[in-house]
Design an enzyme around this catalytic site. Structure first.
Site, PDB file in Angstrom:
ATOM      1  CG  HIS A 142      92.400 -51.674  -9.742  1.00  0.00           C
ATOM      2  ND1 HIS A 142      93.610 -50.460 -10.503  1.00  0.00           N
ATOM      3  CD2 HIS A 142      93.106 -52.770 -10.876  1.00  0.00           C
ATOM      4  CE1 HIS A 142      94.193 -50.200 -11.320  1.00  0.00           C
ATOM      5  NE2 HIS A 142      93.793 -51.761 -11.636  1.00  0.00           N
ATOM      6  N   GLY A 170      91.384 -58.629 -14.907  1.00  0.00           N
ATOM      7  CA  GLY A 170      92.417 -56.979 -15.148  1.00  0.00           C
ATOM      8  C   GLY A 170      93.866 -57.839 -15.663  1.00  0.00           C
ATOM      9  CG  ASP A 190      92.495 -54.581 -16.866  1.00  0.00           C
ATOM     10  OD1 ASP A 190      91.402 -54.348 -16.925  1.00  0.00           O
ATOM     11  OD2 ASP A 190      93.853 -54.425 -16.380  1.00  0.00           O
ATOM     12  CG  ASP A 244      95.205 -48.432  -5.787  1.00  0.00           C
ATOM     13  OD1 ASP A 244      95.366 -47.368  -5.622  1.00  0.00           O
ATOM     14  OD2 ASP A 244      95.552 -49.413  -4.804  1.00  0.00           O
ATOM     15  CG  HIS A 292      97.844 -55.140 -14.572  1.00  0.00           C
ATOM     16  ND1 HIS A 292      97.774 -55.483 -13.138  1.00  0.00           N
ATOM     17  CD2 HIS A 292      96.568 -54.652 -14.468  1.00  0.00           C
ATOM     18  CE1 HIS A 292      96.340 -55.213 -13.186  1.00  0.00           C
ATOM     19  NE2 HIS A 292      95.788 -54.542 -13.709  1.00  0.00           N
ATOM     20  CG  ASP A 321      98.587 -54.638 -20.048  1.00  0.00           C
ATOM     21  OD1 ASP A 321      98.829 -55.357 -20.790  1.00  0.00           O
ATOM     22  OD2 ASP A 321      97.692 -56.200 -18.504  1.00  0.00           O
ATOM     23  NE  ARG A 324      98.144 -44.698 -27.479  1.00  0.00           N
ATOM     24  CZ  ARG A 324      97.864 -44.790 -28.902  1.00  0.00           C
ATOM     25  NH1 ARG A 324      96.523 -45.942 -28.347  1.00  0.00           N
ATOM     26  NH2 ARG A 324      97.641 -44.189 -30.235  1.00  0.00           N
TER      27      ARG A 324
END
Length: 144
Positions: free
Chosen positions: A8, A55, A60, A80, A87, A90, A96
Site C-alpha cells: 500500500h 491493487g 489483488d 496498511d 478494496h 479483495d 484467505r
C-alpha cells in the site's frame, strides 16, 4: 520461486528498500507485483518484474487467481492496517487464499525478512515438493 510483491502507498518505499537490500536473493526468482509497486521496484532495484494491475483495479485479484492456480510460491504484502481501504474485501480474499493454498505470507517487514532468509537457505523448498503430489485440497478437487 514465483514471488508476488504488493505494498500500500504508505509502505511502497519500505518494500522497495527491502527488495534492494535482498536483491541478491530476489534476482534468482520470478517477481510479480501490482501496478506502481512493480514499476518502482523495477526502476529502483533494476530487476525484471511482471507488473499486474494496480491493487484497487484488479491487481489483488490477479495475484489471488495466480495463488488459486498454484502459480505463486510466496507473497510479500506490506499492507496498511490502519487506513480504511475501499478494496478491503479483495485484500481479505487474497489473504484467505494464501491460507487455503498454503502460501507463505508476510504482511510486515519482520516476517518478510524471516521468509526471505528462509528461502535463501532452502527452507521453502517444500513448495517445489508439494507440486509433485496430486493433493485434492491444493488442486481444487476437494468439494466437501
Amino acid at each position: 520461486m514465483n514471488i508476488a510483491l504488493v505494498a500500500h502507498d504508505v509502505y511502497k518505499n519500505l518494500l522497495v528498500d527491502f527488495v534492494i537490500a535482498y536483491k541478491h536473493i530476489f534476482q534468482k526468482h520470478q517477481l510479480y507485483a501490482t501496478g506502481t509497486t512493480g514499476r518502482r521496484i523495477s526502476e529502483a532495484a533494476k530487476l525484471d518484474v511482471i507488473r499486474l494491475r494496480s491493487g484497487p483495479y484488479g491487481g489483488d485479484q490477479q495475484i489471488g487467481a495466480m495463488i488459486a492456480m498454484d502459480d505463486i510460491d510466496l507473497l510479500i504484502f506490506f499492507r496498511d492496517p490502519i487506513s480504511a481501504l475501499g478494496h478491503e474485501p479483495d485484500i481479505t480474499a487474497l489473504l484467505r487464499l494464501c491460507d487455503v493454498q498454503q502460501i507463505p505470507l508476510a504482511t510486515n517487514l519482520g516476517t518478510a525478512e524471516m521468509l526471505i532468509r528462509a528461502m535463501e537457505n532452502g527452507f521453502l523448498s517444500w513448495r517445489e515438493e508439494i507440486r509433485k503430489y496430486d493433493s485434492p485440497r491444493l488442486n481444487g478437487t476437494d468439494h466437501k
